[in-house]
Design a protein around this motif. Structure first.
Motif, PDB file in Angstrom:
ATOM      1  N   LEU A  42       0.849  -1.184   0.000  1.00 29.97           N
ATOM      2  CA  LEU A  42       0.000   0.000   0.000  1.00 29.97           C
ATOM      3  C   LEU A  42       0.892   1.243   0.000  1.00 29.97           C
ATOM      4  CD1 LEU A  42      -2.787   1.311   0.180  1.00 29.97           C
ATOM      5  CD2 LEU A  42      -2.599   1.143   2.669  1.00 29.97           C
ATOM      6  N   ASN A  43       0.720   2.069  -0.994  1.00 33.94           N
ATOM      7  CA  ASN A  43       1.436   3.337  -1.086  1.00 33.94           C
ATOM      8  C   ASN A  43       0.550   4.396  -0.421  1.00 33.94           C
ATOM      9  OD1 ASN A  43       2.681   5.727  -1.765  1.00 33.94           O
ATOM     10  ND2 ASN A  43       3.214   5.046  -3.835  1.00 33.94           N
ATOM     11  N   ASN A  44       0.907   4.807   0.810  1.00 30.59           N
ATOM     12  CA  ASN A  44       0.070   5.736   1.577  1.00 30.59           C
ATOM     13  C   ASN A  44      -0.015   7.118   0.938  1.00 30.59           C
ATOM     14  OD1 ASN A  44      -0.651   3.907   3.556  1.00 30.59           O
ATOM     15  ND2 ASN A  44       1.220   4.256   4.719  1.00 30.59           N
ATOM     16  N   ASN A  45       0.956   7.481   0.125  1.00 30.15           N
ATOM     17  CA  ASN A  45       0.926   8.806  -0.505  1.00 30.15           C
ATOM     18  C   ASN A  45      -0.244   8.955  -1.470  1.00 30.15           C
ATOM     19  OD1 ASN A  45       3.260   9.436   0.887  1.00 30.15           O
ATOM     20  ND2 ASN A  45       4.595   8.811  -0.802  1.00 30.15           N
ATOM     21  N   ASN A  47      -2.737   6.295  -1.692  1.00 34.19           N
ATOM     22  CA  ASN A  47      -3.752   5.316  -1.277  1.00 34.19           C
ATOM     23  C   ASN A  47      -4.042   4.275  -2.355  1.00 34.19           C
ATOM     24  OD1 ASN A  47      -4.149   6.126   1.350  1.00 34.19           O
ATOM     25  ND2 ASN A  47      -5.750   7.599   0.812  1.00 34.19           N
ATOM     26  N   LYS A  48      -2.992   3.766  -2.959  1.00 34.98           N
ATOM     27  CA  LYS A  48      -3.117   2.706  -3.956  1.00 34.98           C
ATOM     28  C   LYS A  48      -2.075   1.646  -3.675  1.00 34.98           C
ATOM     29  CE  LYS A  48      -4.965   5.306  -7.820  1.00 34.98           C
ATOM     30  NZ  LYS A  48      -4.813   5.657  -9.231  1.00 34.98           N
ATOM     31  N   PHE A  49      -2.376   0.459  -4.149  1.00 31.32           N
ATOM     32  CA  PHE A  49      -1.408  -0.629  -4.035  1.00 31.32           C
ATOM     33  C   PHE A  49      -0.464  -0.589  -5.224  1.00 31.32           C
ATOM     34  CE2 PHE A  49      -4.672  -2.261  -1.230  1.00 31.32           C
ATOM     35  CZ  PHE A  49      -3.918  -2.814  -0.207  1.00 31.32           C
ATOM     36  N   THR A  50       0.816  -0.786  -4.939  1.00 33.03           N
ATOM     37  CA  THR A  50       1.816  -0.841  -6.002  1.00 33.03           C
ATOM     38  C   THR A  50       2.550  -2.179  -5.915  1.00 33.03           C
ATOM     39  OG1 THR A  50       3.466   0.229  -4.602  1.00 33.03           O
ATOM     40  CG2 THR A  50       2.169   1.653  -6.044  1.00 33.03           C
ATOM     41  N   TYR A 104       5.811  -7.154   6.940  1.00 28.90           N
ATOM     42  CA  TYR A 104       4.873  -6.044   6.788  1.00 28.90           C
ATOM     43  C   TYR A 104       5.482  -4.912   5.963  1.00 28.90           C
ATOM     44  CZ  TYR A 104       1.682  -2.274   7.901  1.00 28.90           C
ATOM     45  OH  TYR A 104       0.803  -1.236   7.804  1.00 28.90           O
ATOM     46  N   SER A 105       6.772  -4.638   6.191  1.00 29.22           N
ATOM     47  CA  SER A 105       7.441  -3.555   5.464  1.00 29.22           C
ATOM     48  C   SER A 105       7.799  -3.948   4.029  1.00 29.22           C
ATOM     49  CB  SER A 105       8.707  -3.134   6.196  1.00 29.22           C
ATOM     50  OG  SER A 105       9.650  -4.197   6.189  1.00 29.22           O
TER      51      SER A 105
END
Length: 141
Positions: A42-45, A47-50, A104-105
């Motif tokens: 999840l790319n929090n910047n 809000n999409k999955f990459t 997780y990371s």
């Protein structure tokens, strides 16, 4: 083709029954090309999955063996028989990798492997009643 499946798979099976010994041997070899694996983060910047990591596992190989012995129980007029059966999967002990678990990371990944490289099974099948020894021999030729 689904994105999670191996592109090519093949199996070779041979079965040999030795009539005079009333025993048999089954051998199976299985091969599959590497399966794709993916790690989406999840790319929090935005809000999409990459897609953080992807690739293919190593090719899969397995040689399995299963000998069996057929014997009658009791005297010549007996109506029972026993089949002793053994099986060993992955005889050569190939280290299979089915995919990866990620931290997780996403910085660490751990291979998903079977709990044991080989599996052993020993069984005994008993039959009492109608003598079907000839059927057992005929069906294994």
């Amino acid at each position: 083709m689904p994105s999670f499946a191996a592109r090519h798979t093949a199996s070779v099976v041979t079965k040999r029954f030795f009539t005079k010994l009333k025993s048999g041997l089954n051998l199976t070899y299985t091969y599959a090309t590497g399966r794709p694996y993916y790690n989406f983060m999840l790319n929090n910047n935005v809000n999409k999955f990459t897609l953080a990591d992807n690739g293919k596992t190593k090719d899969y190989h397995s040689l399995n063996s299963a000998p069996n012995i057929y014997r009658t129980l009791g005297n010549a007029k007996a109506k029972g028989f026993v089949v002793l059966f053994a099986s060993v999967s992955n005889v050569l002990g190939y280290n299979a990798v089915y995919g990866y678990n990620y931290s997780y990371s996403g910085q660490y990944k751990q291979a998903i492997t079977p709990p044991a490289n080989r599996f052993y099974f020993i069984g005994c099948f008993l039959s009492f009643g109608v003598d079907r020894s000839q059927d057992a021999i005929d069906n294994n030729l």
